[in-house]
Structure formats: structure tokens, C-alpha cells
Write a protein that holds these residues in place. Sequence first.
Motif, PDB file in Angstrom:
ATOM      1  N   THR A  30       0.799  -3.038  18.420  1.00  0.00           N
ATOM      2  CA  THR A  30       0.868  -1.657  17.942  1.00  0.00           C
ATOM      3  C   THR A  30       1.245  -0.736  19.105  1.00  0.00           C
ATOM      4  O   THR A  30       1.805  -1.210  20.102  1.00  0.00           O
ATOM      5  CB  THR A  30      -0.451  -1.237  17.259  1.00  0.00           C
ATOM      6  OG1 THR A  30      -0.272   0.046  16.676  1.00  0.00           O
ATOM      7  CG2 THR A  30      -1.621  -1.235  18.218  1.00  0.00           C
TER       8      THR A  30
ATOM      9  N   ARG B  27       0.861  -1.185   0.000  1.00  0.00           N
ATOM     10  CA  ARG B  27       0.000   0.000   0.000  1.00  0.00           C
ATOM     11  C   ARG B  27       0.886   1.219   0.000  1.00  0.00           C
ATOM     12  O   ARG B  27       1.819   1.320   0.781  1.00  0.00           O
ATOM     13  CB  ARG B  27      -0.902  -0.012   1.223  1.00  0.00           C
ATOM     14  CG  ARG B  27      -2.010  -1.025   1.010  1.00  0.00           C
ATOM     15  CD  ARG B  27      -2.911  -1.186   2.205  1.00  0.00           C
ATOM     16  NE  ARG B  27      -2.589  -0.327   3.319  1.00  0.00           N
ATOM     17  CZ  ARG B  27      -2.900  -0.655   4.558  1.00  0.00           C
ATOM     18  NH1 ARG B  27      -3.487  -1.801   4.828  1.00  0.00           N
ATOM     19  NH2 ARG B  27      -2.624   0.169   5.540  1.00  0.00           N
TER      20      ARG B  27
ATOM     21  N   TYR C 120      -0.199   6.232   3.461  1.00  0.00           N
ATOM     22  CA  TYR C 120      -0.609   6.146   4.859  1.00  0.00           C
ATOM     23  C   TYR C 120      -1.956   6.824   4.984  1.00  0.00           C
ATOM     24  O   TYR C 120      -2.065   8.036   4.795  1.00  0.00           O
ATOM     25  CB  TYR C 120       0.396   6.872   5.759  1.00  0.00           C
ATOM     26  CG  TYR C 120       1.491   5.990   6.280  1.00  0.00           C
ATOM     27  CD1 TYR C 120       1.225   5.039   7.270  1.00  0.00           C
ATOM     28  CD2 TYR C 120       2.790   6.115   5.817  1.00  0.00           C
ATOM     29  CE1 TYR C 120       2.238   4.228   7.768  1.00  0.00           C
ATOM     30  CE2 TYR C 120       3.806   5.304   6.312  1.00  0.00           C
ATOM     31  CZ  TYR C 120       3.522   4.364   7.281  1.00  0.00           C
ATOM     32  OH  TYR C 120       4.519   3.568   7.764  1.00  0.00           O
TER      33      TYR C 120
ATOM     34  N   PHE D 245      -7.736   2.737   8.359  1.00  0.00           N
ATOM     35  CA  PHE D 245      -6.689   3.723   8.626  1.00  0.00           C
ATOM     36  C   PHE D 245      -5.359   3.034   8.905  1.00  0.00           C
ATOM     37  O   PHE D 245      -5.321   1.878   9.332  1.00  0.00           O
ATOM     38  CB  PHE D 245      -7.053   4.572   9.850  1.00  0.00           C
ATOM     39  CG  PHE D 245      -8.313   5.375   9.692  1.00  0.00           C
ATOM     40  CD1 PHE D 245      -8.425   6.355   8.713  1.00  0.00           C
ATOM     41  CD2 PHE D 245      -9.394   5.143  10.539  1.00  0.00           C
ATOM     42  CE1 PHE D 245      -9.593   7.103   8.589  1.00  0.00           C
ATOM     43  CE2 PHE D 245     -10.569   5.895  10.411  1.00  0.00           C
ATOM     44  CZ  PHE D 245     -10.675   6.866   9.433  1.00  0.00           C
ATOM     45  N   ASP D 246      -4.275   3.785   8.704  1.00  0.00           N
ATOM     46  CA  ASP D 246      -2.953   3.312   9.120  1.00  0.00           C
ATOM     47  C   ASP D 246      -2.503   3.972  10.411  1.00  0.00           C
ATOM     48  O   ASP D 246      -1.560   3.513  11.055  1.00  0.00           O
ATOM     49  CB  ASP D 246      -1.937   3.583   8.013  1.00  0.00           C
ATOM     50  CG  ASP D 246      -2.267   2.801   6.765  1.00  0.00           C
ATOM     51  OD1 ASP D 246      -2.201   1.568   6.815  1.00  0.00           O
ATOM     52  OD2 ASP D 246      -2.636   3.431   5.755  1.00  0.00           O
TER      53      ASP D 246
ATOM     54  N   ILE E 189      -3.962  -0.746  14.912  1.00  0.00           N
ATOM     55  CA  ILE E 189      -3.685   0.570  14.338  1.00  0.00           C
ATOM     56  C   ILE E 189      -3.118   1.502  15.422  1.00  0.00           C
ATOM     57  O   ILE E 189      -3.731   1.659  16.477  1.00  0.00           O
ATOM     58  CB  ILE E 189      -4.981   1.177  13.739  1.00  0.00           C
ATOM     59  CG1 ILE E 189      -5.473   0.289  12.598  1.00  0.00           C
ATOM     60  CG2 ILE E 189      -4.747   2.620  13.268  1.00  0.00           C
ATOM     61  CD1 ILE E 189      -6.896   0.581  12.168  1.00  0.00           C
TER      62      ILE E 189
ATOM     63  N   VAL F 154       2.437  14.897  15.367  1.00  0.00           N
ATOM     64  CA  VAL F 154       2.905  14.382  14.077  1.00  0.00           C
ATOM     65  C   VAL F 154       4.325  13.839  14.220  1.00  0.00           C
ATOM     66  O   VAL F 154       4.652  12.763  13.713  1.00  0.00           O
ATOM     67  CB  VAL F 154       2.811  15.475  12.985  1.00  0.00           C
ATOM     68  CG1 VAL F 154       3.451  14.989  11.685  1.00  0.00           C
ATOM     69  CG2 VAL F 154       1.352  15.857  12.744  1.00  0.00           C
TER      70      VAL F 154
END
Lengths: 324, 324
Positions: free
Chosen positions: A122, A3, A6, A71-72, A96, A304
Amino acid sequence: MTRNVYRIGIIGYGTVGKGIVNVLEEQKERIASLVSREIEVEYVLVKDRLKKREGDLSFVYDWDAFKRSSFDVVFECIVGVEPAVSYATYFLEQGIPVITANKEMFAKKGKALREVASEYGTSIRYEATTGGAIPIIRSINELLHIQTFTRIDGIVNGTTNYLVTTLRKEGGDFFEHVKKAQEKGYAEADPSFDIDGWDALFKLRIMCESVFGKSPDKETRIPLGPFVQQVKPKEGERIRYIASAYFEEDVLHAVIAPKVILPEHPLFGVDGVTNAIALTTTYSDVLTFTGPGAGSYPTASAMVDDWISYVKLVKPVVPASAGR
Amino acid sequence: MTRNVYRIGIIGYGTVGKGIVNVLEEQKERIASLVSREIEVEYVLVKDRLKKREGDLSFVYDWDAFKRSSFDVVFECIVGVEPAVSYATYFLEQGIPVITANKEMFAKKGKALREVASEYGTSIRYEATTGGAIPIIRSINELLHIQTFTRIDGIVNGTTNYLVTTLRKEGGDFFEHVKKAQEKGYAEADPSFDIDGWDALFKLRIMCESVFGKSPDKETRIPLGPFVQQVKPKEGERIRYIASAYFEEDVLHAVIAPKVILPEHPLFGVDGVTNAIALTTTYSDVLTFTGPGAGSYPTASAMVDDWISYVKLVKPVVPASAGR
């Protein structure tokens, strides 16, 4: 098939959620290069159907629709324990990663969420819950491996530090300054979350887990208002509302308390809405980290960055041969 | 066959080299658990055969013997460009990571060394060259991915900050204080490396490479002595010897200069041998990192942490499944 994008989900579109959207948009290419894939904000989950929203974001009003998306990574940008903890748990159970700025939720449910994340392979990342833009959690977890910390002293609530700074510079009555701060939007309608130390206590609890690997055994919380009304610091002294954690015998104390400090104290010069966290270490005396404690861009960029650190940690970009 | 021990080489056994040996010994089990292998100091390269040395370390006096050993990491703890850069280059060319605290060498040869490291699939790590125990390089490289930095202002030389602090508190003549500092061992026999700004300039060059990805285009270095003899700060002002880097048009300036600053400046409260580095960012205003600028344990722990970060980066401990 690999994929190549993101897919990003965002929960909440207040100050922080908007900041995330802006940072992702402004740094789109740089982030793509850092995480080795394109990025795309798939959906933003919001409550209010009637609020007018600009831009070409895809808003979703319904949790069941939002959660069915693939979602990633999910950025969780709302406040309060519920429904945030249920949302976060749901995504972690799908494997996730969740990036949160929700200090109340993480202070109360962080341990359980970390266990869920670990079980499902995760991670829940929570840098932005504490110290605003200061990378304190990642410094502790990812940089300072061999230090043992013996105490934390922090200014972790920008609102109250703004209030004590204003009071020192302008004089006057504390609760008058609280009222003015409310009018300016610096303080909440119910200011007790800040001035009674709850916000600082939540953040201190989160730091205790990272620094000492456990929750405080004993919590003490002294409201700021009565103290500043009674105590007048002398020339050259300053009042700070300090979050401290330390061991006495084997008991981990977490204390939120106003204190009169001298110029030698590492938090003496920290004025206004700035946050600062001083860690006392075994090998390096006191390490202090200072920066903005809140705000749309500071909080969003911390989140972020937290996500990028996670991606780089699980997918290192250095050649495997370098590991020897 | 898996090798079960990280074999460690140490070049130099002065303040820093001894600190490395102590930290590795004191934290032996913790480090083994962090890097998933036992650790062992194989050899320490020293010059002077006649100096008496205690403990059960294996000292080697001959470079040719030292370099024939098989190390997994080498800590470089001597000063000056040669032979340090030749030693570092040799090990990097064998694919062995080198951890250095040698600011003069790294300021002058860092770029070439990083290229060699990259070519041979390994790394030269240099956290301890700048800011002492403050994890400034790793914060920039490993934590603050999406910030763009617009300027650096730092107090990066502990000796001169001790001198301006003492001068402010005790008054008197600057060069008298230099002499006293020499007697106490705080300043070198030739103090010009510190008081003329060379040490700060080396560190600023190293930060420029990390922060702006390039060397300064223009360097300015104003010695501290004449300034403090002529300029008397007013009440409430302070002199600091500040290392600044910033762009003017497209020109990257690196300036080492004494400045008179006010209480609002982020470096105002940084007294004594403490170092502090303030980074101006696009998203998070000013982030300031403060801590001890030198010393055996602070420097050594920065180096050992630097190595552990490297090992964890190339051999992540989180499950691969978490990468998604």
C-alpha cells in the motif's frame, strides 16, 4: 463481490479533519466519479467525549473501536509523532493507504512508514505535510521524472513569512509582532516551533527525501528573532526565512536561515502566509511553486487530491489498450 | 513476444527536436528504468536533404518512408498547423501516442486530435505547448482533481515579458527594443506573433480546454506596442502582458492585454523570459507556477516527462494489490 463504497476513516477533527469532512461532502459526486465508487466517511476518531459536535458524523472515542472498522483509506489529521505513527503503522500493515498532513511525524518516521507501506502493498501519501496546498511532492514524484534537482530554496513556514512581511511594512519590534500574531491565532502559544525554524526543518527534511532520495547529512538552523533584530535590510532588499538544501561535495546540507535577498531572487515577491518552493533543475533552470501554506481547505484539498492521485495511479482509468 | 525497446520517432530537428535527442541520449538509462524498457530513436523526419547533420541519427527526408516505420511514440517538434496535424492524426490513428510542442496546431486542432486519440485508444500529450517547462497541464489534469478553477492569469510569452522588463530597466522606445531583440534572436523576423498576442492567445486557448473544459466564448487581444508607448507606469508599478481567462455570467472570456499591476499581484515579480501561470481555485486561493518559458532543454524535458507520465499512467508500476 465488488465493494461499491470507499469507506473513509478520519483521525482527528481539528482544522484539517473538519476540512476533509467538508471537502468530501462538497465534492462527493465529483470524487465518486473520479475514483469510480461512492465514498462514505465511516468514522472520525476524536479524543474528547465532552466536546459538542454538530452534524451526522459518527464519532469514535476509542482507538480499539476505530481500528476494528474496515476502511479503504485513512486520513491522519492529528499532530505530533505519537500516537499518529502507531495509528498509521497499524493501517498500513492492514494494506490500507494512509494520507497524512503530519509533518513532524513524517519528518521523523517517514522512511520507516514508507517501508511498511511498501512491504504491505500500500502507500503512505504526504503531500500536505509540505508546502500546504502546493502540489510539490506530487510534482516531484509524478511529473518531473527526468529532472535532476541541484537545490531547493523555499519559504515553507507561513507564520514567519507573515512576521517578516509585517515587520517590513509596519516596522516595530519583532517580538511585539510575534505577540500580536499569537493574539490573532496566527502563531502558537509557544512560537519557537515556527520562529526557531523547527517547522521549516521538518518540511525541508521531507522534501530532501523526495528530491534527493536521502535525509540531510548536515542540518543548520538559525532562529529568526535575533537576526531580524540585528539586521536592517536596505531599500529594495527583503528579509526572508529560507529553507535551503544543496550538496557541497557529497554532503547534503539542509539550512534554515534568515537571508537578505534582492528582487532577482525567486522568493522575493512571496509575502504574507504564502509558501513558495523553488527547485533548481538540470534542464529547466528554476521551477517555482507558490500557494497558500496552510488553512483548513487548502490542506484538506491537498490531502483529498493526494488520495485521488493514488487511486488513479493504482487503478488507471485509461483503457489498457492505450499502453501498447 | 514482448517487444523490449520503445521505438521513438521525432518529427523535426530544430531547437526542440535536437533537445529531445539530447535529453533521450543523456537520460537513456534513467528513462529505460522509468518505462521498464530500453529506448531507441529510430528515425528523425527532416525536410532539408542538403543541411549537414552530425552524429549517428537516422534521418529520413520523406514522409511516406517515415510513416511506414513502426514507432511506439512520436515526438512532434515542428511549427504551424500543416503538415503537423496530418502527421499527428496519422500516428494517432495507428494507436501511437503523439507528444507535441506545437501550440498553434494544438490551439486550433487540439480538440479534434484528442477525439481521434480517444477513438483509437491512445493519447496526444501537449504539456510543452503551454508554459514552457512549467508542468501546468499535467498539474491541472493529474494533480488538482478536486479544485474548481475560477480564473487563469498568466505570463505565457517570454519574448514580450523580456521586452517589458527591458523597457522598465533601460527606458527607451519599445520598437527599438523589439529590433534589438530580433538582432539577438529573441524575437522573430515578424514579431507580431508575439507582440500582438497571438502566441499568448494560442496558449490561453489550450489552457482553457484543460482548466474549464471548453474553448473561450469571447476572445479579446490587445497588442502590446501601442499600450507601452502611451502608458507610463508610476514608481512601484509594472506593466505585464497578461493572458487572463474568466467567466462573466456564463461567458468564458479569454483576454490578452497589457496591464499595469502592483506588487501584490502574483505576476509582479516575474521578469525576463520567465513564464508564470496563476490559477485561482475554490479551495486553495491562488496557485502560481513559474519557470522558463522556452528553450531547447526546458521544452524537450517537458515533452519527455510528458511521455513518461503517459507510460506510467497506462502501465502503473505499483503492485496491483495496492489498489485494494
